[in-house]
Scaffold this motif. Sequence first.
Motif, PDB file in Angstrom:
ATOM      1  N   THR A  62       0.215  -1.846  -0.010  1.00  0.00           N
ATOM      2  CA  THR A  62       0.271  -0.337   0.238  1.00  0.00           C
ATOM      3  C   THR A  62       0.961   1.332  -0.091  1.00  0.00           C
ATOM      4  OG1 THR A  62       0.332  -0.369   2.017  1.00  0.00           O
ATOM      5  CG2 THR A  62      -1.758  -1.262   0.792  1.00  0.00           C
ATOM      6  N   THR A  63       0.386   2.562  -0.449  1.00  0.00           N
ATOM      7  CA  THR A  63       0.836   3.485  -0.640  1.00  0.00           C
ATOM      8  C   THR A  63       1.574   3.906   0.784  1.00  0.00           C
ATOM      9  OG1 THR A  63      -0.732   5.070  -0.754  1.00  0.00           O
ATOM     10  CG2 THR A  63      -0.076   4.490  -2.675  1.00  0.00           C
ATOM     11  N   TRP A  64       0.482   3.549   1.777  1.00  0.00           N
ATOM     12  CA  TRP A  64       0.816   4.613   3.243  1.00  0.00           C
ATOM     13  C   TRP A  64       1.364   3.407   3.921  1.00  0.00           C
ATOM     14  CZ3 TRP A  64      -0.845   0.465   6.358  1.00  0.00           C
ATOM     15  CH2 TRP A  64      -1.561   0.101   5.998  1.00  0.00           C
ATOM     16  N   CYS A  65       1.912   2.455   4.137  1.00  0.00           N
ATOM     17  CA  CYS A  65       3.076   1.803   4.891  1.00  0.00           C
ATOM     18  C   CYS A  65       4.609   2.096   4.504  1.00  0.00           C
ATOM     19  CB  CYS A  65       2.987   0.147   4.079  1.00  0.00           C
ATOM     20  SG  CYS A  65       4.385  -0.894   4.858  1.00  0.00           S
ATOM     21  N   PRO A  66       5.283   2.639   5.262  1.00  0.00           N
ATOM     22  CA  PRO A  66       6.507   2.876   5.197  1.00  0.00           C
ATOM     23  C   PRO A  66       7.499   1.357   4.678  1.00  0.00           C
ATOM     24  CG  PRO A  66       5.771   3.515   7.233  1.00  0.00           C
ATOM     25  CD  PRO A  66       4.795   2.787   6.835  1.00  0.00           C
ATOM     26  N   ASP A  85      14.960 -13.162 -16.985  1.00  0.00           N
ATOM     27  CA  ASP A  85      14.710 -13.930 -16.631  1.00  0.00           C
ATOM     28  C   ASP A  85      13.500 -14.382 -15.785  1.00  0.00           C
ATOM     29  OD1 ASP A  85      16.932 -14.752 -17.576  1.00  0.00           O
ATOM     30  OD2 ASP A  85      17.483 -13.817 -15.838  1.00  0.00           O
ATOM     31  N   ILE A  86      12.409 -13.211 -14.665  1.00  0.00           N
ATOM     32  CA  ILE A  86      11.750 -13.261 -13.595  1.00  0.00           C
ATOM     33  C   ILE A  86      10.458 -12.062 -13.677  1.00  0.00           C
ATOM     34  CG2 ILE A  86      13.067 -14.864 -12.131  1.00  0.00           C
ATOM     35  CD1 ILE A  86      12.937 -12.306 -10.714  1.00  0.00           C
ATOM     36  N   SER A  87       9.727 -12.606 -13.878  1.00  0.00           N
ATOM     37  CA  SER A  87       8.864 -10.852 -13.533  1.00  0.00           C
ATOM     38  C   SER A  87       8.142 -11.291 -12.893  1.00  0.00           C
ATOM     39  CB  SER A  87       6.895 -11.663 -14.303  1.00  0.00           C
ATOM     40  OG  SER A  87       7.063 -12.241 -15.900  1.00  0.00           O
ATOM     41  N   ILE A  88       8.189  -9.313 -12.418  1.00  0.00           N
ATOM     42  CA  ILE A  88       8.333  -8.682 -11.237  1.00  0.00           C
ATOM     43  C   ILE A  88       7.348  -7.599 -11.317  1.00  0.00           C
ATOM     44  CG2 ILE A  88       8.953  -7.576  -9.048  1.00  0.00           C
ATOM     45  CD1 ILE A  88      11.787  -8.565 -10.271  1.00  0.00           C
ATOM     46  N   LEU A  89       5.794  -7.337 -10.387  1.00  0.00           N
ATOM     47  CA  LEU A  89       5.188  -6.415 -11.120  1.00  0.00           C
ATOM     48  C   LEU A  89       4.202  -6.846  -9.201  1.00  0.00           C
ATOM     49  CD1 LEU A  89       1.806  -8.210 -10.048  1.00  0.00           C
ATOM     50  CD2 LEU A  89       2.876  -9.269 -12.200  1.00  0.00           C
ATOM     51  N   THR A  90       3.897  -5.167  -9.097  1.00  0.00           N
ATOM     52  CA  THR A  90       3.226  -4.718  -7.635  1.00  0.00           C
ATOM     53  C   THR A  90       1.580  -4.961  -7.804  1.00  0.00           C
ATOM     54  OG1 THR A  90       3.319  -2.878  -7.993  1.00  0.00           O
ATOM     55  CG2 THR A  90       5.320  -3.637  -6.666  1.00  0.00           C
ATOM     56  N   VAL A  91       1.235  -5.538  -6.585  1.00  0.00           N
ATOM     57  CA  VAL A  91      -0.594  -5.038  -6.672  1.00  0.00           C
ATOM     58  C   VAL A  91      -0.876  -4.334  -5.273  1.00  0.00           C
ATOM     59  CG1 VAL A  91      -2.637  -6.218  -6.137  1.00  0.00           C
ATOM     60  CG2 VAL A  91      -0.704  -6.882  -7.285  1.00  0.00           C
ATOM     61  N   SER A  92      -1.222  -3.177  -5.486  1.00  0.00           N
ATOM     62  CA  SER A  92      -2.028  -2.327  -4.063  1.00  0.00           C
ATOM     63  C   SER A  92      -3.083  -2.700  -4.035  1.00  0.00           C
ATOM     64  CB  SER A  92      -1.460  -0.425  -4.573  1.00  0.00           C
ATOM     65  OG  SER A  92      -1.875  -0.070  -3.626  1.00  0.00           O
ATOM     66  N   LEU A  93      -3.245  -1.807  -2.403  1.00  0.00           N
ATOM     67  CA  LEU A  93      -4.112  -2.767  -2.360  1.00  0.00           C
ATOM     68  C   LEU A  93      -4.933  -1.414  -1.872  1.00  0.00           C
ATOM     69  CD1 LEU A  93      -3.128  -6.166  -0.318  1.00  0.00           C
ATOM     70  CD2 LEU A  93      -4.702  -5.656  -2.283  1.00  0.00           C
ATOM     71  N   ASP A  94      -4.165  -0.388  -1.909  1.00  0.00           N
ATOM     72  CA  ASP A  94      -4.727   0.657  -1.214  1.00  0.00           C
ATOM     73  C   ASP A  94      -6.277   0.530  -1.472  1.00  0.00           C
ATOM     74  OD1 ASP A  94      -2.531   2.603  -0.404  1.00  0.00           O
ATOM     75  OD2 ASP A  94      -2.096   2.280  -2.268  1.00  0.00           O
ATOM     76  N   GLU A  95      -7.061   1.589  -0.528  1.00  0.00           N
ATOM     77  CA  GLU A  95      -9.036   1.209  -1.187  1.00  0.00           C
ATOM     78  C   GLU A  95      -8.851   1.782  -2.149  1.00  0.00           C
ATOM     79  OE1 GLU A  95     -10.939   2.355   2.304  1.00  0.00           O
ATOM     80  OE2 GLU A  95      -9.767   1.634   4.006  1.00  0.00           O
ATOM     81  N   LYS A  96      -8.651   3.019  -2.406  1.00  0.00           N
ATOM     82  CA  LYS A  96      -9.026   4.002  -3.639  1.00  0.00           C
ATOM     83  C   LYS A  96      -7.300   3.867  -4.317  1.00  0.00           C
ATOM     84  CE  LYS A  96     -12.270   7.088  -1.204  1.00  0.00           C
ATOM     85  NZ  LYS A  96     -13.444   7.836  -1.242  1.00  0.00           N
ATOM     86  N   ARG A  97      -8.013   3.564  -6.198  1.00  0.00           N
ATOM     87  CA  ARG A  97      -6.800   3.912  -7.050  1.00  0.00           C
ATOM     88  C   ARG A  97      -6.066   5.155  -7.076  1.00  0.00           C
ATOM     89  NH1 ARG A  97      -9.102   1.764 -11.694  1.00  0.00           N
ATOM     90  NH2 ARG A  97      -8.463   0.005 -11.681  1.00  0.00           N
ATOM     91  N   GLU A  98      -7.212   6.261  -6.385  1.00  0.00           N
ATOM     92  CA  GLU A  98      -6.519   8.048  -5.982  1.00  0.00           C
ATOM     93  C   GLU A  98      -5.294   8.324  -5.648  1.00  0.00           C
ATOM     94  OE1 GLU A  98      -9.795   6.939  -5.696  1.00  0.00           O
ATOM     95  OE2 GLU A  98     -10.322   7.660  -7.905  1.00  0.00           O
ATOM     96  N   THR A 113       2.602  -1.777 -12.648  1.00  0.00           N
ATOM     97  CA  THR A 113       2.247  -1.817 -10.948  1.00  0.00           C
ATOM     98  C   THR A 113       0.028  -1.751 -11.223  1.00  0.00           C
ATOM     99  OG1 THR A 113       3.240  -0.143 -10.217  1.00  0.00           O
ATOM    100  CG2 THR A 113       1.327  -0.195  -8.747  1.00  0.00           C
ATOM    101  N   TYR A 114      -0.405  -2.466 -10.359  1.00  0.00           N
ATOM    102  CA  TYR A 114      -1.852  -2.665 -10.697  1.00  0.00           C
ATOM    103  C   TYR A 114      -2.494  -2.631  -9.171  1.00  0.00           C
ATOM    104  CZ  TYR A 114      -0.358  -6.024 -14.396  1.00  0.00           C
ATOM    105  OH  TYR A 114       1.003  -6.413 -15.947  1.00  0.00           O
ATOM    106  N   TRP A 115      -3.432  -2.295  -9.393  1.00  0.00           N
ATOM    107  CA  TRP A 115      -4.543  -1.948  -8.128  1.00  0.00           C
ATOM    108  C   TRP A 115      -5.208  -3.279  -7.494  1.00  0.00           C
ATOM    109  CZ3 TRP A 115     -10.031  -0.456  -8.373  1.00  0.00           C
ATOM    110  CH2 TRP A 115     -10.591   0.015  -6.839  1.00  0.00           C
ATOM    111  N   GLY A 116      -5.208  -4.022  -6.639  1.00  0.00           N
ATOM    112  CA  GLY A 116      -5.911  -5.232  -6.351  1.00  0.00           C
ATOM    113  C   GLY A 116      -6.843  -4.711  -5.715  1.00  0.00           C
ATOM    114  N   ASP A 117      -7.623  -6.109  -5.053  1.00  0.00           N
ATOM    115  CA  ASP A 117      -8.853  -6.157  -4.909  1.00  0.00           C
ATOM    116  C   ASP A 117      -8.620  -7.309  -3.393  1.00  0.00           C
ATOM    117  OD1 ASP A 117      -9.555  -8.283  -5.522  1.00  0.00           O
ATOM    118  OD2 ASP A 117     -10.626  -7.912  -7.128  1.00  0.00           O
ATOM    119  N   GLY A 118      -9.665  -7.252  -2.601  1.00  0.00           N
ATOM    120  CA  GLY A 118      -9.768  -7.310  -1.488  1.00  0.00           C
ATOM    121  C   GLY A 118     -10.467  -8.946  -2.085  1.00  0.00           C
TER     122      GLY A 118
END
Length: 164
Positions: A62-66, A85-98, A113-118
Amino acid sequence: MTQFRRMAAVLTLAFALTVIGACSGNGAETAATEDFPHMGVAEMNTLLADSQGKPAIVVFWTTWCPACKQQLPELEKLLAERGDDISILTVSLDEKREALEKFYAGKKPALPTYWGDGELARAYEVQAIPKLVAFDRDGKVVFSRPGAFPLGMLRKLADQIAGN
């Protein structure tokens, strides 16, 4: 016949307004959706199926996590070293895409970077962030732990999942 023409005119006008509205939609929202596409369980399964033969590292954050903010540069370095060699990606679990839009403030992320869901978070048992999940060449989870990992550990993990 006059009533038919009126109905046709109303339907034509309604269709035209719908098309115009869709074409002139919020450009910022469209750009955000393209920059940070939604990642749900189905999308993750598709991504893993499409990359058969190439292992992957996914980090939930998440964007708020140090600790998450500390993990991102390490992943960027790993991508620069091992991206072939490998795929690397991130999934934000922030409540809002904003939150992602504000975090990157118009800059393009160095990592996919993707926006994930619960539902996705539950599927991968994300109870603490950041959480790193590694997949082998067949898309099977081979490592899943919370925490920020230094570059040295990420390199070793990359070697293991890439078969080096």
